[in-house]
Motif scaffolding. Structure first.
Motif, mmCIF file in Angstrom:
data_model
loop_
_atom_site.group_PDB
_atom_site.id
_atom_site.type_symbol
_atom_site.label_atom_id
_atom_site.label_comp_id
_atom_site.label_asym_id
_atom_site.label_seq_id
_atom_site.Cartn_x
_atom_site.Cartn_y
_atom_site.Cartn_z
ATOM 1 N N GLU A 216 0.774 -1.267 0.003
ATOM 2 C CA GLU A 216 0.043 -0.038 0.123
ATOM 3 C C GLU A 216 0.936 1.237 0.108
ATOM 4 O O GLU A 216 0.446 2.412 -0.708
ATOM 5 C CB GLU A 216 -0.776 0.022 1.263
ATOM 6 N N HIS A 217 2.057 1.192 0.542
ATOM 7 C CA HIS A 217 2.768 2.299 0.539
ATOM 8 C C HIS A 217 3.293 2.980 -0.620
ATOM 9 O O HIS A 217 3.830 3.989 -0.383
ATOM 10 C CB HIS A 217 3.919 2.447 1.988
ATOM 11 N N LEU B 119 1.589 2.731 -3.412
ATOM 12 C CA LEU B 119 0.423 3.112 -4.511
ATOM 13 C C LEU B 119 0.228 4.436 -4.599
ATOM 14 O O LEU B 119 0.130 4.851 -5.865
ATOM 15 C CB LEU B 119 -0.692 2.735 -3.820
ATOM 16 N N SER C 60 3.518 -5.616 4.608
ATOM 17 C CA SER C 60 4.004 -6.244 3.384
ATOM 18 C C SER C 60 5.344 -6.294 3.205
ATOM 19 O O SER C 60 6.309 -5.491 4.024
ATOM 20 C CB SER C 60 3.519 -4.980 2.139
#
Length: 313
Positions: free
Chosen positions: A99-100, A102, A310
């Motif tokens: 997510e970081h 994106l 992640s």
């Protein structure tokens, strides 16, 4: 290898003016500092340090009226190796990205993906995905844009650099970042020091530089479309979506720049300057361990090591 690096900036203010400076080494590299890269202000003023949402070290202060100078000067250790090349590094499908990263797929103020999408796919759709595709983007930008300090413009965007075919290092970085994002490759804008270590003279006047990092094989990888080569002594200061996120100084009011100086060079154990040239034997000794290097990820809130669900190396 021991290096000395720093920057000095002087402004003339008519009235007291708040500002935020981003003149520090990124936390990933801070462990290599032998002396802290503290911001020195002249005249002295109270300062407040914090980390922004991208994990960059920032200093908040109010500059007094008159001439105001900020200076950072530090010693650090560097392995002296060239920027790594990983030709087998692969892209990630979007659904597999952490997510970081994106936010670094999305267009931003200076990187208008919507204006460059068709050109990006026309130019790079047939290029093998992965490291080779990113290098093809860098090759294109390097050859498409003509470097010219006299044509620098603070408002030039990636699409404008593409159309005008001229600019400075930030324009190269913006265009390459935008093209990568168009191809669904996360890319972030970087600013920092690039040394002349290992190069032969003559040397241009030293300046801070811009390049990009691209997310391949689970980590941020360095690419420099401006020089389009591997360099020694590259020291990261800040990262963001584009230059709007990483100004050296964000000034909340008028304040013309009166002086600007940057330095990064080799020194001996006593701090005496050494020549930037390296002998073939020195290069061979440094480069024998050439390969991937990864610095620990950073927690944006604390500047310390990040704990991520992640995978990230």
């Amino acid at each position: 290898m021991r290096i000395r690096l720093g920057v000095e900036m002087a402004y003339d203010f008519a009235v007291p003016t708040p500002m935020v400076a981003m003149l520090h080494v990124r936390p990933e590299r801070a462990g290599a500092l032998e002396t802290p890269d503290l911001l020195q202000a002249d005249p002295p003023v109270p300062v407040q340090a914090y980390f922004d949402s991208f994990g960059n070290r920032c200093t908040r202060l109010t500059a007094p009226a008159g001439r105001f100078t900020m200076r950072v000067d530090a010693m650090m250790q560097d392995d002296g190796r060239l920027d790594p090349v990983l030709p087998d590094a692969q892209e990630h499908p979007i659904e597999g990205l952490p997510e970081h990263v994106l936010p670094f797929l999305i267009g931003s103020r200076y990187c208008e993906t919507e204006l460059l999408m068709q050109d990006a796919w026309r130019l790079f759709a047939e290029v093998e995905p992965g490291w080779g595709r990113v290098q093809a983007i860098c090759d294109f930008v390097h050859n498409h844009v003509a470097f010219d300090y006299m044509q620098a413009r603070a408002t030039r965007t990636a699409a404008e650099a593409f159309a005008e075919r001229k600019g400075v290092c930030r324009d190269y970085a913006h265009l390459a970042v935008a093209l990568c994002r168009c191809m669904n490759i996360p890319a972030r804008y970087c600013t920092g020091y690039i040394s002349d270590i290992g190069l032969e003279p003559p040397y241009a006047e030293m300046d801070l530089a811009a390049w990009m990092e691209v997310w391949l094989d689970g980590a941020w990888r360095t690419f420099d479309p401006r020089t389009n080569d591997r360099r020694r002594g590259r020291v990261l200061m800040g990262v963001g979506r584009d230059a709007a996120d990483v100004p050296l100084a964000h000034i909340f009011g008028p304040g013309p720049l009166a002086a600007f100086k940057v330095w990064i060079h080799r020194v001996d154990e006593d701090g005496n300057d050494l020549p930037n040239q390296l002998s073939d034997a020195e290069k061979a000794m440094i480069d024998v361990a050439d390969g991937p290097r990864h610095h620990p990820p950073v927690d944006a809130a604390t500047g310390g090591p990040a704990t991520l669900i992640s995978a990230r190396s």
